[in-house]
Scaffold this active site. Sequence first.
Site, PDB file in Angstrom:
ATOM      1  N   GLY A 134       3.493  10.245   1.440  1.00  0.00           N
ATOM      2  CA  GLY A 134       4.158   9.598   2.327  1.00  0.00           C
ATOM      3  C   GLY A 134       5.500   9.395   2.506  1.00  0.00           C
TER       4      GLY A 134
ATOM      5  N   ASP B 230       3.142  -1.479  -5.150  1.00  0.00           N
ATOM      6  CA  ASP B 230       2.543  -0.386  -5.640  1.00  0.00           C
ATOM      7  C   ASP B 230       1.475  -0.688  -6.554  1.00  0.00           C
ATOM      8  OD1 ASP B 230       3.357   1.536  -3.452  1.00  0.00           O
ATOM      9  OD2 ASP B 230       4.715   2.496  -4.935  1.00  0.00           O
TER      10      ASP B 230
ATOM     11  N   LYS C  24       8.130   8.423  -9.804  1.00  0.00           N
ATOM     12  CA  LYS C  24       7.706   9.322  -8.617  1.00  0.00           C
ATOM     13  C   LYS C  24       8.910   9.176  -7.395  1.00  0.00           C
ATOM     14  CE  LYS C  24       4.019   8.481  -6.280  1.00  0.00           C
ATOM     15  NZ  LYS C  24       4.242   8.376  -4.794  1.00  0.00           N
TER      16      LYS C  24
ATOM     17  N   SER D 204      10.674  -1.624   4.070  1.00  0.00           N
ATOM     18  CA  SER D 204      10.201  -0.296   3.663  1.00  0.00           C
ATOM     19  C   SER D 204      11.248   0.642   3.369  1.00  0.00           C
ATOM     20  CB  SER D 204       9.670   0.478   5.107  1.00  0.00           C
ATOM     21  OG  SER D 204       9.206   1.694   4.837  1.00  0.00           O
TER      22      SER D 204
ATOM     23  N   ARG E 274      13.808  11.893  -4.759  1.00  0.00           N
ATOM     24  CA  ARG E 274      15.120  11.814  -4.327  1.00  0.00           C
ATOM     25  C   ARG E 274      16.119  12.853  -5.116  1.00  0.00           C
ATOM     26  NH1 ARG E 274      12.287   7.503  -3.058  1.00  0.00           N
ATOM     27  NH2 ARG E 274      12.810   6.134  -1.353  1.00  0.00           N
TER      28      ARG E 274
END
EC number: 2.5.1.19
Length: 432
Positions: free
Chosen positions: A95, A317, A23, A167, A28
């Site tokens: 997000g 995740d 994903k 992040s 990207r």
Amino acid sequence: MTKTETINLRGPLKGEFEVPGDKSMTHRAIMLSSLAQGQSVITKPLLAEDCLRTMKIFELLGVNFDIKDDKVFVDSPGYQNFKTPHQSLYTGNSGTTTRIMAGLLSGIGIQSVLSGDESIGKRPMNRVIDPLKEMGASITGIENNYTPLVINPSDIQGIDYKMPVASAQVKSAILFASLFSKTASTITEIGITRNHTETMFEHYNIPLKINGNVIQTIPDAITSIKVKDFTVPGDISSAAFFIVAALITPGSDITIHNVGMNSTRSGIIDIVKEMKGNIEIINQTNTSEPTASIRIQYTPDLQPAELSGELITRAIDEIPIVALLCTQANGSSVIKDAEELKFKETNRIETTSDELGLLGFEVHPTDDGFIIHPSKFEHAASVSSYTDHRIGMTLAIASLLSDETLAIRNFDSVNTSFPEFLPLLKSISQKG
């Protein structure tokens, strides 16, 4: 997302298969292929809701996409010729789309509005808004923290930014904005985060200087971008559910091919090895985005683990499904340093412990993770994904530990990342 799915599966799990494309890399690839002027092909992308939201936004900017089988053919006018959108750019539940596009659109200077669903509206955006404003971006959100985000044209400047949190989305938003800066940017990370933006910038001919945890861009880096084809490896986050399923289901023996093995994402492999799970990595490639086949067999004597630090960042995740795995160990496990779970599609510390707890598993929440004791599936209570795809899939895997039928509310949330999840799980459970 209102569908209730009734699940009644039996092991053992047997078979060889691939999981859908990664994903993070699909997002990207869509972004970078769209920025470059010309035609390119993305092979084996993830065509799930989140990535399709990103694609739709670029369609509104003037990019054409043609989906044929496992390929997306991209025909872009280039960032220089993007259109100003005359409607809100809807990011749905993504997000990644929301935060990275905030940086990209600020960099290009396109007047636009980014809005998402109810879940996105609750997720903090100040971690992106604040550094972009420091770069000169004209970007505002509700209470400077929530969508919708309103972006107006501005001149982006470079930034010397020390990341306050680990992040990849924040880092990537700054990197995409910096592509359009007349001066260099320097980003200093406080911990390991997934580096797909950096590896894919290199693939698309965008120069970066990387020295340890310091990343430096060059002025006007966007002018170096080249049209390139890209093949997306299988998503290790999706593979993680099947890895755990095989480890905890008696008699199971599966092999997952073409899985992305980027070292910033492969924490799940190291966790399984630490717990003495029966896992074998074969056919590994040596590229900027390496892949491998993973063979997993049922392991009845899993060892407990204390998981913290960079291992958590490299598997953030996967923590909900790791929590389930830890319930099947022969001792108590601890997961720490996972505060970032609070800022996902749901507060995953709460939803993981609450929903697994309803089934009888002893997954006790702490401020930054869990304390987990050996425990069993006791009873099929009414559970929900709370519109979080990873919670939904974790609960489905938990059902393999019971003979009872399990009903999971809001199960269609899995479509954001893995529409084929349940059909694939059913197909390998029927081969036992």
